[in-house]
Each structure stands twice: as C-alpha cells, then as structure tokens.
Design a protein around this motif. Structure first.
Motif, PDB file in Angstrom:
ATOM      1  N   GLY A  65      37.713  44.153  50.283  1.00 16.12           N
ATOM      2  CA  GLY A  65      36.469  43.768  50.933  1.00 16.12           C
ATOM      3  C   GLY A  65      35.316  44.453  50.239  1.00 16.12           C
ATOM      4  N   GLN A  66      34.130  44.263  50.749  1.00 15.41           N
ATOM      5  CA  GLN A  66      32.943  44.854  50.155  1.00 15.41           C
ATOM      6  C   GLN A  66      33.122  46.367  50.049  1.00 15.41           C
ATOM      7  OE1 GLN A  66      29.345  43.980  52.261  1.00 15.41           O
ATOM      8  NE2 GLN A  66      28.072  44.534  50.532  1.00 15.41           N
ATOM      9  N   GLY A  67      32.925  46.897  48.851  1.00 22.19           N
ATOM     10  CA  GLY A  67      33.024  48.328  48.628  1.00 22.19           C
ATOM     11  C   GLY A  67      34.424  48.850  48.387  1.00 22.19           C
ATOM     12  N   CYS A  68      35.427  47.965  48.226  1.00 20.37           N
ATOM     13  CA  CYS A  68      36.813  48.423  48.056  1.00 20.37           C
ATOM     14  C   CYS A  68      37.090  48.937  46.643  1.00 20.37           C
ATOM     15  CB  CYS A  68      37.819  47.331  48.416  1.00 20.37           C
ATOM     16  SG  CYS A  68      37.990  46.008  47.191  1.00 20.37           S
ATOM     17  N   GLY A  69      36.173  48.645  45.703  1.00 22.15           N
ATOM     18  CA  GLY A  69      36.359  49.127  44.346  1.00 22.15           C
ATOM     19  C   GLY A  69      36.976  48.122  43.397  1.00 22.15           C
ATOM     20  N   HIS A  70      37.328  46.944  43.878  1.00 17.39           N
ATOM     21  CA  HIS A  70      37.906  45.915  43.029  1.00 17.39           C
ATOM     22  C   HIS A  70      36.924  44.755  42.882  1.00 17.39           C
ATOM     23  CE1 HIS A  70      41.547  48.012  44.596  1.00 17.39           C
ATOM     24  NE2 HIS A  70      41.713  48.087  43.298  1.00 17.39           N
ATOM     25  N   SER A  71      36.933  44.129  41.724  1.00 22.19           N
ATOM     26  CA  SER A  71      36.041  42.997  41.472  1.00 22.19           C
ATOM     27  C   SER A  71      36.440  41.814  42.337  1.00 22.19           C
ATOM     28  CB  SER A  71      36.111  42.568  40.005  1.00 22.19           C
ATOM     29  OG  SER A  71      35.669  43.606  39.171  1.00 22.19           O
ATOM     30  N   ALA A  72      35.430  41.192  42.939  1.00 21.02           N
ATOM     31  CA  ALA A  72      35.642  39.978  43.722  1.00 21.02           C
ATOM     32  C   ALA A  72      35.164  38.793  42.898  1.00 21.02           C
ATOM     33  CB  ALA A  72      34.879  40.047  45.036  1.00 21.02           C
ATOM     34  N   VAL A  73      35.978  37.750  42.829  1.00 20.03           N
ATOM     35  CA  VAL A  73      35.590  36.539  42.116  1.00 20.03           C
ATOM     36  C   VAL A  73      35.750  35.351  43.041  1.00 20.03           C
ATOM     37  CG1 VAL A  73      36.093  37.397  39.794  1.00 20.03           C
ATOM     38  CG2 VAL A  73      37.893  36.287  41.074  1.00 20.03           C
ATOM     39  N   THR A  74      34.762  34.462  43.011  1.00 17.95           N
ATOM     40  CA  THR A  74      34.831  33.253  43.813  1.00 17.95           C
ATOM     41  C   THR A  74      35.901  32.338  43.250  1.00 17.95           C
ATOM     42  OG1 THR A  74      32.481  33.422  44.307  1.00 17.95           O
ATOM     43  CG2 THR A  74      33.510  31.271  44.658  1.00 17.95           C
ATOM     44  N   HIS A  75      36.760  31.842  44.126  1.00 21.65           N
ATOM     45  CA  HIS A  75      37.848  30.957  43.726  1.00 21.65           C
ATOM     46  C   HIS A  75      37.960  29.867  44.783  1.00 21.65           C
ATOM     47  CE1 HIS A  75      42.361  30.387  42.725  1.00 21.65           C
ATOM     48  NE2 HIS A  75      41.609  29.536  42.073  1.00 21.65           N
ATOM     49  N   GLY A  76      37.366  28.727  44.500  1.00 26.11           N
ATOM     50  CA  GLY A  76      37.371  27.647  45.485  1.00 26.11           C
ATOM     51  C   GLY A  76      36.595  28.044  46.717  1.00 26.11           C
ATOM     52  N   ASP A  77      37.259  28.038  47.880  1.00 32.09           N
ATOM     53  CA  ASP A  77      36.596  28.329  49.151  1.00 32.09           C
ATOM     54  C   ASP A  77      36.811  29.759  49.638  1.00 32.09           C
ATOM     55  OD1 ASP A  77      39.270  28.226  49.803  1.00 32.09           O
ATOM     56  OD2 ASP A  77      39.033  26.774  51.426  1.00 32.09           O
ATOM     57  N   HIS A  78      37.272  30.644  48.753  1.00 40.81           N
ATOM     58  CA  HIS A  78      37.542  32.019  49.165  1.00 40.81           C
ATOM     59  C   HIS A  78      37.237  32.986  48.019  1.00 40.81           C
ATOM     60  CE1 HIS A  78      41.243  30.732  47.134  1.00 40.81           C
ATOM     61  NE2 HIS A  78      41.396  32.012  46.823  1.00 40.81           N
ATOM     62  N   LEU A  79      37.434  34.262  48.276  1.00 42.32           N
ATOM     63  CA  LEU A  79      37.297  35.280  47.245  1.00 42.32           C
ATOM     64  C   LEU A  79      38.664  35.796  46.859  1.00 42.32           C
ATOM     65  CD1 LEU A  79      34.355  37.516  48.513  1.00 42.32           C
ATOM     66  CD2 LEU A  79      34.319  35.917  46.605  1.00 42.32           C
ATOM     67  N   ASP A  80      38.878  35.972  45.566  1.00 41.53           N
ATOM     68  CA  ASP A  80      40.040  36.691  45.057  1.00 41.53           C
ATOM     69  C   ASP A  80      39.551  38.074  44.654  1.00 41.53           C
ATOM     70  OD1 ASP A  80      41.623  34.436  45.296  1.00 41.53           O
ATOM     71  OD2 ASP A  80      41.739  34.041  43.160  1.00 41.53           O
ATOM     72  N   TYR A  81      40.417  39.045  44.789  1.00 43.82           N
ATOM     73  CA  TYR A  81      40.109  40.400  44.356  1.00 43.82           C
ATOM     74  C   TYR A  81      41.034  40.752  43.207  1.00 43.82           C
ATOM     75  CZ  TYR A  81      37.213  40.803  48.440  1.00 43.82           C
ATOM     76  OH  TYR A  81      36.231  40.595  49.378  1.00 43.82           O
ATOM     77  N   VAL A  82      40.448  41.246  42.112  1.00 42.44           N
ATOM     78  CA  VAL A  82      41.204  41.596  40.920  1.00 42.44           C
ATOM     79  C   VAL A  82      41.743  43.006  41.108  1.00 42.44           C
ATOM     80  CG1 VAL A  82      41.118  41.874  38.423  1.00 42.44           C
ATOM     81  CG2 VAL A  82      39.685  40.149  39.532  1.00 42.44           C
ATOM     82  N   HIS A  83      43.072  43.131  41.084  1.00 40.50           N
ATOM     83  CA  HIS A  83      43.723  44.400  41.392  1.00 40.50           C
ATOM     84  C   HIS A  83      45.000  44.521  40.567  1.00 40.50           C
ATOM     85  CE1 HIS A  83      45.336  47.150  44.869  1.00 40.50           C
ATOM     86  NE2 HIS A  83      45.419  47.722  43.702  1.00 40.50           N
ATOM     87  N   ASP A  84      45.033  45.481  39.651  1.00 39.72           N
ATOM     88  CA  ASP A  84      46.226  45.763  38.839  1.00 39.72           C
ATOM     89  C   ASP A  84      46.750  44.527  38.105  1.00 39.72           C
ATOM     90  OD1 ASP A  84      46.172  48.426  39.609  1.00 39.72           O
ATOM     91  OD2 ASP A  84      47.550  48.119  41.271  1.00 39.72           O
ATOM     92  N   GLY A  85      45.838  43.736  37.516  1.00 44.49           N
ATOM     93  CA  GLY A  85      46.248  42.574  36.735  1.00 44.49           C
ATOM     94  C   GLY A  85      46.653  41.371  37.556  1.00 44.49           C
ATOM     95  N   HIS A  86      46.328  41.385  38.842  1.00 41.70           N
ATOM     96  CA  HIS A  86      46.629  40.264  39.732  1.00 41.70           C
ATOM     97  C   HIS A  86      45.359  39.870  40.459  1.00 41.70           C
ATOM     98  CE1 HIS A  86      50.993  40.983  39.455  1.00 41.70           C
ATOM     99  NE2 HIS A  86      50.637  42.238  39.392  1.00 41.70           N
TER     100      HIS A  86
END
Length: 98
Positions: A65-86
């Motif tokens: 979530g906001q401030g979690c330290g991982h990049s958020a990317v828009t993916h369709g109708d939701h957000l994906d968070y980039v974490h350890d190559g996933h």
C-alpha cells in the motif's frame, strides 16, 4: 506460470532503461508498465504480459500500500506492487503472484 501470448501489433514505442516507463524485473525478462498494460519484448515484437494462471502467494505476509516501500504500477483496473522480482496484486483477501 503460463503466460498468454498476445502480441501488441501496433506498439511502436521501444522500451528500455531510459524510455520513461517503469521497468519490472519478471523472471528471466523485464516487463514495462505502459498505459495500464505490462509489455515484454519477445521475438522482435512486444507482447501483453498477462498470466493465464491464478497463483496465490500464500506465504506473503507483507501488506502492500502507500508507503510500503515497493513500486506500484497500474495494471488494468488495479495496482500491482513490484516485490522481489514479482508483481503482487490484492485479490479476495490474499496476494496473487503475477
């Protein structure tokens, strides 16, 4: 994880380190977040990088979530968070591994 091979036939933009789109390491390649889609280079063209499998990341205890330290990317109708190559996405009370 099976990935749908869906070519993006009119994609003229060339992704790379300085293209301005978020690069997401994904297994043995890099996806690029572009206009709500994830693109990957494949055999001289760009594919929509979409998983056809539902894979729950069952041991994922971190809450994104906001401030979690991982990049958020828009993916369709939701957000994906980039974490350890996933890419992780919230789904029905758990995190999916894209």
């Amino acid at each position: 994880m099976a990935t749908l091979h869906q070519e993006h036939p009119t994609h003229e933009h060339i992704h790379g380190p300085a293209c301005g789109h978020t690069a997401v390491p994904h297994g043995d390649h890099t996806d690029y977040a572009h206009n709500g889609h994830m693109h990957r280079e494949h055999s001289g063209h760009w594919d929509e990088c979409e998983s056809t499998d539902h894979i729950t990341h069952s041991s994922h205890t971190h809450e994104h979530g906001q401030g979690c330290g991982h990049s958020a990317v828009t993916h369709g109708d939701h957000l994906d968070y980039v974490h350890d190559g996933h890419r992780h996405a919230a789904h029905d009370g758990h995190w999916d591994d894209h």
